[in-house]
Design an enzyme around this catalytic site. Structure first.
Site, mmCIF file in Angstrom:
data_model
loop_
_atom_site.group_PDB
_atom_site.id
_atom_site.type_symbol
_atom_site.label_atom_id
_atom_site.label_comp_id
_atom_site.label_asym_id
_atom_site.label_seq_id
_atom_site.Cartn_x
_atom_site.Cartn_y
_atom_site.Cartn_z
ATOM 1 N N CYS A 199 10.267 5.977 -5.646
ATOM 2 C CA CYS A 199 10.904 5.034 -4.882
ATOM 3 C C CYS A 199 11.916 4.255 -6.051
ATOM 4 O O CYS A 199 12.574 3.481 -5.204
ATOM 5 C CB CYS A 199 9.757 3.875 -4.849
ATOM 6 S SG CYS A 199 8.322 4.657 -3.616
ATOM 7 N N HIS A 212 12.302 -3.105 -2.679
ATOM 8 C CA HIS A 212 12.003 -1.954 -2.159
ATOM 9 C C HIS A 212 10.955 -2.440 -1.092
ATOM 10 O O HIS A 212 9.981 -3.311 -1.332
ATOM 11 C CB HIS A 212 11.026 -1.179 -3.412
ATOM 12 C CG HIS A 212 10.304 -0.113 -3.006
ATOM 13 N ND1 HIS A 212 11.016 0.784 -2.133
ATOM 14 C CD2 HIS A 212 9.123 0.421 -3.153
ATOM 15 C CE1 HIS A 212 10.093 1.853 -1.832
ATOM 16 N NE2 HIS A 212 8.843 1.400 -2.452
ATOM 17 N N ASN A 268 7.556 2.507 4.440
ATOM 18 C CA ASN A 268 8.280 2.804 2.795
ATOM 19 C C ASN A 268 8.877 4.098 2.859
ATOM 20 O O ASN A 268 8.432 5.108 3.002
ATOM 21 C CB ASN A 268 6.962 2.968 1.854
ATOM 22 C CG ASN A 268 7.309 3.057 0.577
ATOM 23 O OD1 ASN A 268 8.732 3.406 0.301
ATOM 24 N ND2 ASN A 268 6.532 3.003 -0.346
#
Ligand code: COA
Length: 357
Positions: free
Chosen positions: A115, A255, A285
């Site tokens: 990520c 994020h 996500n």
């Protein structure tokens, strides 16, 4: 040579057409829309169609970014694709992207860091520009996580989505782009987000396949604790390097993994939630794609303006973390210096003279 900055001159995002809602997932795993929304803030995720791949999504996002930048693929000096879900183990998907774009002979590589990959790639691109080596760089964050998720595991399958986002950076002498950053890694937490049998340590065989050890597994609670601990710290380090404070930031783009993590970061940084861009409800996500996709969405909706100064902050597998202060449009050195110290009146005077900060 004068100091070189990497101006963001183009951006683009691609999300697959197919939307899977929480209600859809209720039909396949033991979960509920209410549980997912309450624990994560996620309402839906986009999932790639069978014919789509990491490369096709990357190319869609890249074409938009190149179009905005008014640049041909052949003008690029470098392509970096941040991803852990490339089309094949080898070759790296970056070469497919380079070929499909028609960026003949342009160097291309994958940066595989989960990520945080996009912020690692963005700061890497900035180094190639600062050193005067390259002028035009395409940075892509793309993930096709739906093919690595165990759709029978409610702990993980509700969390992820597919997407790609891209930026084009161009060298300029005007102060903009990445003004400060912080990167970090703590491998002692590697077990907390892991696909055990997808690498050379545990080659896929009939047993690992039957046990689903090639799927992503996660210790959600540990990741949650780590994320809430690190986001404020790494943000402060990037701001310190940029010689700026939170007051100088127009919008924080975290994020997009979990709304509760963003809320916890807001509390630890003593900031209202309005300072944070939140898109996790739409896309879930999307790992390395999450920050560029959120920025493109924010630019389209007007939540981010073209001359904004952003604080980007991320966490993920590794465990790793990353943050960057990103000035979208250039600011003059003078306006930059004034903006840091100015009273509201002086700042107003500077902006009314055509300088943005
Ligand atoms: N639907 C319903 N129940 C679920 C569920 C789901 N989709 N997923 C897990 N549960 C259950 C668990 O099995 C557990 O049940 P048990 O108590 O009977 O064992 C219960 O809910 C509570 O689990 P817990 O792990 O304590 O929940 P949580 O509040 O920590 O939320 C996460 C779970 C995954 C949403 C949360 O930990 C999280 O978001 N962590 C960070 C994950 C992340 O961001 N990962 C990406 C990093 S880049």
């Amino acid at each position: 040579m004068q100091k070189q900055y990497g101006r963001i001159i183009g951006w683009g995002a691609y999300v697959p057409e197919k939307i899977v809602t929480n209600y859809d997932l209720e039909k396949t795993v033991d979960t509920s829309h209410e549980w997912i929304v309450q624990r994560t803030g996620i309402h839906q995720r986009h999932i790639a169609a069978p014919h789509e791949t990491n490369a096709t999504m990357s190319v869609e996002a890249a074409r938009q970014a190149l179009h905005k930048a008014n640049l041909a693929a052949a003008d690029l000096d470098l392509i970096i694709v941040a991803t852990t879900t490339g089309d094949h183990l080898t070759p790296a998907v970056s070469s497919q992207v380079q070929h499909m774009l028609g960026a003949t002979d342009v160097p291309a590589f994958v940066l595989s860091n989960g990520c945080t990959g996009f912020l690692y790639a963005l700061t890497t691109a900035q180094q190639f520009i600062s050193s005067g080596v390259y002028q035009n760089i395409l940075v892509i964050g793309a993930e096709l996580l739906s093919r690595y998720v165990d759709w029978t595991d409610r702990n993980t399958c509700v969390l992820f989505g597919d997407a790609a986002g891209a930026f084009v950076l161009q060298a300029t002498e005007e102060a903009c782009g990445v003004l400060g950053f912080d990167l970090g890694s703590d491998g002692s937490g590697s077990q907390h987000i892991i696909a055990h049998a997808a690498g050379s340590a545990e080659p896929i065989n009939a047993t690992t396949f039957d046990e689903g050890r090639h799927f992503i597994r996660m210790n959600g609670r540990e990741v949650f604790k780590f994320a809430t601990r690190i986001l404020g710290t790494t943000s402060q380090r990037a701001l310190t390097q940029a010689q700026l404070s939170l007051n100088d930031i127009d919008c924080i783009v975290p994020h997009q993994a979990n709304l509760r993590i963003i809320q916890a970061a807001a509390r630890s940084m003593n900031l209202p939630m309005e300072r944070f861009l939140v898109k996790v409800h739409k896309y879930a996500n999307t790992s390395a794609a999450s920050i560029p996709v959120a920025i493109c969405d924010g630019l389209a909706s007007g939540e981010i303006k073209l001359d904004d100064r952003l604080l980007l902050v991320s966490f993920g597998s590794g465990l790793t973390w990353a943050s960057a202060v990103l000035q979208m449009a250039p600011i003059t050195e003078f306006a930059y210096a004034v903006a840091k110290t100015a009273s509201p009146e002086v700042a107003e005077l500077v902006s009314s003279n055509g300088f943005t900060h």
